[in-house]
Each structure stands twice: as C-alpha cells, then as structure tokens.
Design an enzyme around this catalytic site. Structure first.
Site, short mmCIF file in Angstrom:
data_model
loop_
_atom_site.label_atom_id
_atom_site.label_comp_id
_atom_site.label_asym_id
_atom_site.label_seq_id
_atom_site.Cartn_x
_atom_site.Cartn_y
_atom_site.Cartn_z
N ARG A 95 8.06 44.61 50.75
CA ARG A 95 7.81 45.97 51.21
C ARG A 95 9.08 46.59 51.76
NH1 ARG A 95 2.75 48.31 54.29
NH2 ARG A 95 3.54 50.39 54.72
N ALA B 179 -2.89 55.04 53.65
CA ALA B 179 -1.90 54.61 54.64
C ALA B 179 -2.43 53.43 55.43
CB ALA B 179 -1.58 55.76 55.59
N ASP B 180 -1.62 52.37 55.53
CA ASP B 180 -2.01 51.29 56.42
C ASP B 180 -1.30 51.50 57.76
OD1 ASP B 180 0.06 48.80 54.71
OD2 ASP B 180 0.61 50.44 56.05
N SER B 181 -1.42 50.53 58.67
CA SER B 181 -0.89 50.75 60.01
C SER B 181 0.62 50.93 59.99
CB SER B 181 -1.25 49.58 60.93
OG SER B 181 -0.79 48.38 60.36
#
Lengths: 314, 136
Positions: free
Chosen positions: A151, B89-91
């Site tokens: 990521r 959206a994640d955290s």
C-alpha cells in the site's frame, strides 16, 4: 437479479457449511476471502440471499461494482463464519442478527430461544481492497486489521507518524532510511494499532493512537521464535520492567502476520485471565482462506502465513 | 453567496422541490437573488440548518481531495452526501484524507473530530468551522 428464483432453490443449491469447534481460550481463528477470486455472479447472488434486508439495502446503496462486491462479501463472510460454530443446533447464516455496542462495535445479537444458549463468541472484521478478514475468539474481545503490504501512503510518512504515532514509534520510523522499508514498517505499526483499538471496542477517540506505543521486543530466551509485541502507554521513556504499570501487555496480546505474501494482518485479543499459565503464553492461531460454500483451505503452518511478531503457535 | 458563481442554485437533495418554487418568481429577472444557499435539507427531514453549512467551493475541494485519495474514476459520483465508507475509504484512507484537508486548508483537526466525520459534508463543515476559528 431474480431473487425469488434463488430463494426457492436456496437450501438445495448451497452445500451446508462444515461445522467447526469453537476456538479454545487464547486461540484465534482467522478467516479471509480474496474478492478477486470470487467471480461467479450466481454465487454472489446466493451470498446476497444471506443478508438481512437492511444489509442488502446498504450494499445496494454503494456506487461501483467492486465496492458493492466487497461490501457484500464482507457481510457474507461474517455470517457464514459465525454460522460454522454450531454447537448443538444448526445456525442458519441468514438468521443471525447483529447489533452495535454503545461505542459502535458490531457484535452478534443472540436470539432468546428454547434449547439455544448464546455462544461466547467474539468477532471482528477488517477489509482492504484485496482482502476481507474475520477473526473469531471465545470469551474475550478481538480486534483485527489487514492491509496490503504494498500500500502506498500518499502523505509524507514522517509527517504522518508525527501526527498520529507515539514519540517512541516516531523515533523508530524516522530512523529507517530505506523508504520502502519505512513504508512497510509504518503499515505494520498501523495495523497493530488499529487492531488494538478495535479490540478495545471503544472507538478511535477513546484511545487515540498517540496515547499508546507498540513495540517489537525480542524476548531473551526464545530466539527461534518471532519477537513478542508489547503495547504500553506512550511515554518518552520505555520502561523495560515487567512490573511497569503502563505496560498494557498484561491484558492484551498482539500478533502480526504476513498472509498470502501480500498482506499484513494484525490481531489483538484480550488475555483470558481465567486461563492459567505464564504471561508469555503463545496465541494459538488457525488461519483459513475461504470462499464460503465453495472451499475452505487451512493455511496455518504453510508459507502463506508468516509470523512477523508476537508469540504465536500455529 | 451562490450568485457569484453565476450558476443556478443546485442542491443535490433539493433540486426537485426548488424547481417548483422558482415558477412564481417569473417576475424576478435574476433568480440568483433568491438566496437559500445556507439551507440544507435532508430528504424526508424537516430540520433546517441555517448558515452553518459549508460553501459549495469547500465541498467541491473536499470531493477533489477524496477522489484523489481513493483513486476514484472520474465518472463516479462524489457529493456532499457521500459517506466515506460507502466510497470505499478505510480508516487509513480517512486519516490520509484528513491530513490532505489539513494541508489544503491550513487547519489542524483533532483526532476525535476526525473520527466524527462520516460524509463529505461533515468534513467541509468542520473545515469551515476550524477556518473561522483561525480567523477569530
């Protein structure tokens, strides 16, 4: 999508879930699904049948097929996972009810029925673009977080760390010169911190990231195993004494894994004080990759699960 | 006020109800002089929030930052009503978005406030509140 047609065929079309024993105390079962591996529209429709009307509505509200699919798979994963732990009677994944605790953490709302006692089962989900995971424990709360190893963080990592991490963690991260390694260490720390906050179940604001420190510690004796992970209240100095009152590791156990070569998964569970034994007892862990109703593969002890931190027994 | 943009008043959730009210104003040449820019009505609800909702420019800027962070395709819909979680959206995304907003608007968001943001509008409102505080 013709829902009526599938409703009639539902119980005939889907094979039953293989029933499982509950995890033992101090054990976590980690289940995950890779959305890219689920391509069958028929299967997705069948998963959709498992959802409550409210959940289905929420999924339908999401824009974008990929996001919709992920949201659907997340609900299907939770429902089918919990339904596997059948004790005396079969649990229909469709009939499970969920609610949120006062802080917003999801939990099972067991129905009061004759001959049915609620399972002391705790769960937590995490999703990232290419993986959805569900962790299950008995008796004690659990929190998990998964992230892609690769990521890319868009903000400057040092700035990010200074903003959100504890002073000790910032020092550690800024000392790493290789940007790739720094990014990966950042992600590992992030997942561990997320897992801890989610295990606590009181929301981000109850335990801001800055207020606690995660530390990888190499225990003196166990050189062959990955180092333990401790969590302590954030402070300038790191106190090494096991009598340190700010050391929260007495109550919480953390583990970090690399899964399927592509993701970091952090697990945090509360220590079960009713279980005797030394403080450094390993976390027993069983990891399974699943496509509910299609296949379940136990990958513990294979190359697909790499223990990166924490005292783990697979 | 909205008249500076030169565009007609556009509210995602109100468009149909306002089309009807514009009819009686035939005698008024400049529709933009009807100023309801601060009214934001959720569908099905009668709560009015006057003068607290963020300017459209702020909302648009937030949408832009959100799109960039989440790498959303150009044709995907992002509006004030969009929930971060619904957009995928994640955290970590939410925190990155907040940091992007802090940089863009020169503000500082408390961790607790950041967690209470669930829609684009919430973010825009918080931004303007913090910007006003900066100027005070």
């Amino acid at each position: 999508m013709n829902i009526r047609c599938f409703q009639r065929n539902f119980s005939a079309a889907l094979p039953p879930l293989v029933p499982l024993q509950l995890p033992s105390p101090m054990e976590t079962h980690l289940w995950y699904i890779l959305p890219d591996e689920v391509k069958s529209v028929a299967l997705l429709n069948q998963y959709s049948e498992l959802l409550s009307p409210c959940e289905r509505e929420n999924v339908n509200r999401i824009c974008g097929d990929q996001l919709k699919k992920r949201a659907l798979l997340a609900r299907a994963l939770v429902r089918t996972t919990i339904a596997r732990y059948q004790m005396n009677c079969e649990i229909n994944p469709r009939s499970l009810k969920f609610r949120k605790n006062i802080y917003g953490k999801p939990e099972v709302e067991w129905q009061n029925e004759d001959n049915f006692s609620p399972l002391p089962l705790h769960f937590n989900i995490s999703h990232t673009t290419s993986m959805i995971a569900c962790g299950v424990t008995v008796n004690v709360p659990i929190g998990i977080d998964v992230e892609e190893k690769q990521r890319r963080i868009k903000n400057n990592i040092t700035a990010f760390a200074q903003r959100y991490f504890s002073p000790y963690e910032v020092k550690l991260l800024t000392a790493i010169s290789d940007p790739e390694v720094q990014c990966q260490e950042f992600i590992k720390l992030w997942t561990l911190k997320e897992a801890y906050v989610k295990a606590l179940g009181k929301g981000f604001s109850a335990v801001p990231f800055k207020t606690f420190t995660i530390q990888f510690r190499a225990p003196a004796i166990r050189n062959l195993h990955p180092p333990g992970i401790s969590v302590s209240e954030a402070s300038e100095e790191i106190v090494e004494s096991s009598n340190d009152p700010t050391n929260l590791t007495n109550n919480w156990q953390l583990a970090l894994l690399e899964v399927a070569g592509s993701h970091y998964a952090a697990i945090c569970m509360e220590r079960d004080k009713t279980v005797g034994g030394e403080a450094n007892m390993p976390m027993k862990l069983t990891v399974r990759k699943t496509i509910p109703f299609v296949e379940d593969v136990c990958i513990s002890g294979t190359d697909a699960v790499l223990a990166l931190g924490g005292i783990i027994e697979q | 006020m909205a008249s500076t943009t030169g565009a007609s008043l556009k509210f995602t959730s109100l468009s149909s109800s306002f089309k009807q009210t514009q009819v009686p104003l035939r005698g008024v040449s400049n529709v933009n002089s009807v100023s309801f820019p601060s009214l934001r009505m959720r569908p099905g609800s009668l709560r009015f929030r006057v003068s607290c909702a963020a300017k459209p420019e702020t909302v648009n800027k937030v949408c832009e930052i959100v799109r960039k962070q989440l790498a959303l395709p150009d044709d995907s819909s992002v509006t004030g009503e969009s929930k971060f979680s619904t957009l995928g959206a994640d955290s970590l995304d939410t925190v990155e978005i907040v940091m992007g907003l802090e940089e863009e608007f020169g503000i500082s968001v408390e961790e607790e406030s950041a967690q209470s943001i669930s829609t684009v509008q919430d973010a825009a409102d918080l931004i303007e509140k913090l910007m006003d505080k900066n100027c005070a």
